[in-house]
Design a protein around this motif. Structure first.
Motif, PDB file in Angstrom:
ATOM      1  N   PRO A  32      13.504 -37.627  -6.002  1.00  0.00           N
ATOM      2  CA  PRO A  32      14.868 -37.017  -6.402  1.00  0.00           C
ATOM      3  C   PRO A  32      16.275 -37.018  -6.742  1.00  0.00           C
ATOM      4  CG  PRO A  32      13.912 -36.044  -4.743  1.00  0.00           C
ATOM      5  CD  PRO A  32      13.092 -37.333  -5.237  1.00  0.00           C
ATOM      6  N   MET A  33      17.117 -37.596  -7.773  1.00  0.00           N
ATOM      7  CA  MET A  33      17.865 -38.441  -7.895  1.00  0.00           C
ATOM      8  C   MET A  33      19.107 -37.512  -9.063  1.00  0.00           C
ATOM      9  SD  MET A  33      17.611 -42.075  -6.633  1.00  0.00           S
ATOM     10  CE  MET A  33      19.725 -42.447  -6.586  1.00  0.00           C
ATOM     11  N   TRP A  34      18.434 -36.447  -8.998  1.00  0.00           N
ATOM     12  CA  TRP A  34      18.668 -35.197 -10.099  1.00  0.00           C
ATOM     13  C   TRP A  34      20.140 -34.170 -10.479  1.00  0.00           C
ATOM     14  CZ3 TRP A  34      16.880 -30.059 -11.236  1.00  0.00           C
ATOM     15  CH2 TRP A  34      16.446 -29.468  -9.808  1.00  0.00           C
ATOM     16  N   VAL A  35      19.847 -33.333  -9.549  1.00  0.00           N
ATOM     17  CA  VAL A  35      21.299 -31.675  -9.631  1.00  0.00           C
ATOM     18  C   VAL A  35      22.271 -32.382  -8.385  1.00  0.00           C
ATOM     19  CG1 VAL A  35      19.682 -30.840  -7.434  1.00  0.00           C
ATOM     20  CG2 VAL A  35      21.583 -29.458  -9.398  1.00  0.00           C
ATOM     21  N   ALA A  36      22.758 -31.647  -9.083  1.00  0.00           N
ATOM     22  CA  ALA A  36      24.483 -31.950  -8.103  1.00  0.00           C
ATOM     23  C   ALA A  36      24.844 -31.807  -7.145  1.00  0.00           C
ATOM     24  CB  ALA A  36      25.519 -31.890  -9.348  1.00  0.00           C
ATOM     25  N   PHE A 340       8.675 -41.276 -19.364  1.00  0.00           N
ATOM     26  CA  PHE A 340       8.261 -42.504 -18.886  1.00  0.00           C
ATOM     27  C   PHE A 340       9.417 -42.485 -17.017  1.00  0.00           C
ATOM     28  CE2 PHE A 340      11.617 -46.003 -17.876  1.00  0.00           C
ATOM     29  CZ  PHE A 340      10.322 -47.198 -18.016  1.00  0.00           C
ATOM     30  N   MET A 341      10.422 -42.151 -16.884  1.00  0.00           N
ATOM     31  CA  MET A 341      10.854 -42.248 -15.738  1.00  0.00           C
ATOM     32  C   MET A 341      10.074 -41.419 -14.407  1.00  0.00           C
ATOM     33  SD  MET A 341      13.931 -43.817 -16.128  1.00  0.00           S
ATOM     34  CE  MET A 341      14.908 -44.334 -17.011  1.00  0.00           C
ATOM     35  N   ILE A 342       9.594 -40.473 -15.454  1.00  0.00           N
ATOM     36  CA  ILE A 342       8.585 -39.507 -14.343  1.00  0.00           C
ATOM     37  C   ILE A 342       7.656 -40.500 -13.726  1.00  0.00           C
ATOM     38  CG2 ILE A 342       7.788 -37.080 -13.620  1.00  0.00           C
ATOM     39  CD1 ILE A 342       9.348 -35.650 -15.852  1.00  0.00           C
ATOM     40  N   ASN A 343       6.912 -40.643 -14.827  1.00  0.00           N
ATOM     41  CA  ASN A 343       5.438 -40.995 -14.898  1.00  0.00           C
ATOM     42  C   ASN A 343       5.055 -42.175 -14.260  1.00  0.00           C
ATOM     43  OD1 ASN A 343       4.186 -38.111 -15.079  1.00  0.00           O
ATOM     44  ND2 ASN A 343       4.479 -38.597 -16.909  1.00  0.00           N
ATOM     45  N   LEU A 349      15.738 -37.157 -12.912  1.00  0.00           N
ATOM     46  CA  LEU A 349      16.909 -37.750 -13.048  1.00  0.00           C
ATOM     47  C   LEU A 349      16.911 -36.324 -14.271  1.00  0.00           C
ATOM     48  CD1 LEU A 349      17.245 -41.416 -14.223  1.00  0.00           C
ATOM     49  CD2 LEU A 349      17.331 -40.114 -12.027  1.00  0.00           C
ATOM     50  N   ASN A 350      18.131 -35.724 -14.504  1.00  0.00           N
ATOM     51  CA  ASN A 350      18.692 -34.999 -15.383  1.00  0.00           C
ATOM     52  C   ASN A 350      18.194 -36.089 -16.902  1.00  0.00           C
ATOM     53  OD1 ASN A 350      20.625 -34.037 -13.145  1.00  0.00           O
ATOM     54  ND2 ASN A 350      19.436 -32.794 -14.092  1.00  0.00           N
ATOM     55  N   ALA A 351      17.543 -35.082 -17.877  1.00  0.00           N
ATOM     56  CA  ALA A 351      16.976 -35.734 -19.221  1.00  0.00           C
ATOM     57  C   ALA A 351      18.383 -35.723 -20.157  1.00  0.00           C
ATOM     58  CB  ALA A 351      16.228 -34.979 -19.993  1.00  0.00           C
ATOM     59  N   GLY A 352      19.104 -36.344 -20.669  1.00  0.00           N
ATOM     60  CA  GLY A 352      20.794 -36.574 -21.005  1.00  0.00           C
ATOM     61  C   GLY A 352      20.221 -35.063 -22.968  1.00  0.00           C
ATOM     62  N   VAL A 353      19.673 -35.597 -23.232  1.00  0.00           N
ATOM     63  CA  VAL A 353      19.471 -34.663 -24.203  1.00  0.00           C
ATOM     64  C   VAL A 353      19.871 -32.792 -23.445  1.00  0.00           C
ATOM     65  CG1 VAL A 353      16.616 -33.599 -24.118  1.00  0.00           C
ATOM     66  CG2 VAL A 353      18.331 -33.731 -26.175  1.00  0.00           C
ATOM     67  N   ALA A 354      19.836 -32.571 -22.503  1.00  0.00           N
ATOM     68  CA  ALA A 354      19.509 -31.441 -21.687  1.00  0.00           C
ATOM     69  C   ALA A 354      21.664 -31.036 -21.753  1.00  0.00           C
ATOM     70  CB  ALA A 354      19.567 -30.845 -20.413  1.00  0.00           C
ATOM     71  N   TYR A 355      21.890 -32.270 -22.087  1.00  0.00           N
ATOM     72  CA  TYR A 355      24.105 -31.871 -22.145  1.00  0.00           C
ATOM     73  C   TYR A 355      23.847 -32.108 -23.560  1.00  0.00           C
ATOM     74  CZ  TYR A 355      23.234 -33.075 -17.112  1.00  0.00           C
ATOM     75  OH  TYR A 355      22.617 -33.152 -15.570  1.00  0.00           O
ATOM     76  N   PHE A 362      19.849 -40.953 -22.743  1.00  0.00           N
ATOM     77  CA  PHE A 362      20.328 -40.927 -22.029  1.00  0.00           C
ATOM     78  C   PHE A 362      19.835 -40.242 -20.497  1.00  0.00           C
ATOM     79  CE2 PHE A 362      24.237 -42.312 -24.684  1.00  0.00           C
ATOM     80  CZ  PHE A 362      24.851 -42.643 -24.128  1.00  0.00           C
ATOM     81  N   MET A 363      20.798 -40.402 -19.394  1.00  0.00           N
ATOM     82  CA  MET A 363      19.859 -39.872 -18.276  1.00  0.00           C
ATOM     83  C   MET A 363      21.100 -39.750 -17.373  1.00  0.00           C
ATOM     84  SD  MET A 363      16.160 -39.666 -18.782  1.00  0.00           S
ATOM     85  CE  MET A 363      15.669 -39.042 -17.416  1.00  0.00           C
ATOM     86  N   ARG A 364      21.340 -38.497 -16.489  1.00  0.00           N
ATOM     87  CA  ARG A 364      22.165 -38.777 -15.777  1.00  0.00           C
ATOM     88  C   ARG A 364      21.070 -38.665 -13.820  1.00  0.00           C
ATOM     89  NH1 ARG A 364      24.680 -32.696 -13.907  1.00  0.00           N
ATOM     90  NH2 ARG A 364      23.033 -33.063 -12.619  1.00  0.00           N
TER      91      ARG A 364
END
Length: 390
Positions: A32-36, A340-343, A349-355, A362-364
């Protein structure tokens, strides 16, 4: 002096970041390298203050006294050269809560609210959940950074009631310059638009950059601005639910606090109060070392991804501990990129489309973790990219 190398086991601590992986990613084996929030312990002075308070053993109703307020006032003066008065302060469980209250206080159902996309995901819900309309002014991606389209911004500001500013900007990592802030503020004043400024990442700025609170630019700008801040990102205190709002305009402050009262929100919890004071009184040396660590992580991730892959480009970050990675050369849709990032990379990571839809490729990435975690995450990504090409 401070150790940011130790890897702490956060599993089974009711951590959103570590214990909600299956719900968020439908996988338990991702890194996990996602939520801040950070994988670092808070400053020892904060932990000691909380332990000492717990030893007292009585948790009755609590107050926010002059000691807590003066700690905030002194911190803003020292770190951001912003002189405020203690009676400008209001308190909230969190910055997102403050944004919800501000939207209700300073706009009406059906009003339009401006945001600069791609932007922190709760901004969308903060506007839409109260029956307001989102107006997007997309940032311009250019030369590995982002800039503001001021012509488009002025056109859109003519038709909105409020502007939610993200400063420093999450997720693109910009620390807005004085000139940029002055231009944005001037346009908002010209069109009588209230500025609601989310400055939760204000302390997390890299060397050669300086965060400037937009309300600090002039009394006129201050009178039009509600500034939302917190020690939570700075010192990893999000779970203690303690933030504050700076409002010089007394009429605006009274109106804002009335909306908190309507929702039954008054004051903070005992531990949140304790943590704010301890962090701002005794956390500066810890923060300075943290910033050196995060900047070294930023440089490491950027160098490795760009030297060892042709497909990934890290947008130049000026602040926050969140890297914004352009994955467009992978040629994947937003859903394919997330999968791709998960599997394949086995990284969360956070998916860029959410922003914002413009960030679909993009990925965060959260780099506020020990170097061993950073290295493992980067290795996983690079190996997955190379395997995909072979």
């Amino acid at each position: 002096m401070y150790s940011f190398l130790e890897v702490h086991n956060r599993r089974n601590t009711r951590s959103v970041k570590w214990d909600a992986l299956n719900e968020v990613f439908q996988a338990k084996d991702v890194l996990p390298m996602w939520v801040a929030d950070m994988d670092f312990k808070a400053p020892e002075a904060v932990n000691e203050a909380l332990i000492n308070r717990a030893k007292h053993g009585i948790y009755g109703y609590t107050i926010i006294d002059d000691d807590i307020k003066s700690a905030i006032v002194q911190w803003l003066q020292k770190r951001h050269n912003w002189k405020i008065e203690s009676d400008w302060l209001s308190f909230s469980p969190g910055v997102v809560t403050s944004l919800h209250m501000a939207i209700q206080a300073f706009t009406d159902p059906g009003d339009r609210v401006l945001i600069q996309t791609p932007v922190y995901t709760p901004f969308y819900k903060v506007i839409e959940s109260h029956g307001r309309e989102i107006v997007k002014c997309p940032l311009i991606q250019k030369d590995n950074t982002y800039t503001i389209d001021f012509a488009a911004m002025e056109e859109k500001l003519q038709h909105v009631r409020a502007f939610i500013l993200c400063s420093p900007h999450n997720p693109v990592g910009r620390v807005w310059t004085k000139e940029e802030l002055e231009k944005m503020a001037a346009l908002c004043l010209k069109h009588k638009v209230t500025i609601i400024s989310d400055e939760i990442h204000s302390d997390l700025v890299f060397s050669n950059f300086q965060h400037i609170p937009i309300a600090s630019l002039s009394k006129e700008i201050s009178a039009a601005t509600i500034t939302c801040m917190a020690p939570s990102k700075t010192f990893n205190l999000a779970g203690l639910q303690a933030s504050y709002i700076v409002t010089e305009n007394k009429e605006k402050q009274t109106k804002l606090e009335a909306y908190f009262q309507k929702q039954g929100i008054s004051g903070l919890n005992t531990m949140g109060n304790t943590a704010i004071e301890a962090a701002y009184r005794h956390g500066e040396e810890w923060l300075n070392e943290l910033l050196r660590v995060i900047e070294s992580h930023k440089n490491y991730v950027t160098k490795r991804l760009e030297e060892e892959t042709e497909e990934l480009k890290v947008i130049s970050a000026e602040g926050t501990y969140l890297l914004w990675i352009d994955c467009s050369r992978l040629g994947l849709t937003s859903e394919e990129l997330k999968a791709f990032m998960i599997n394949e990379a086995k990284i969360g990571l956070n998916a860029g489309v959410a922003y914002g839809e413009e960030a679909a490729q993009f990925m965060r990435m959260n780099i506020a973790c020990p170097r061993a975690t950073i290295e493992e995450g980067v290795n996983r990504i690079i190996e997955a990219v190379k395997k995909r090409k072979s």
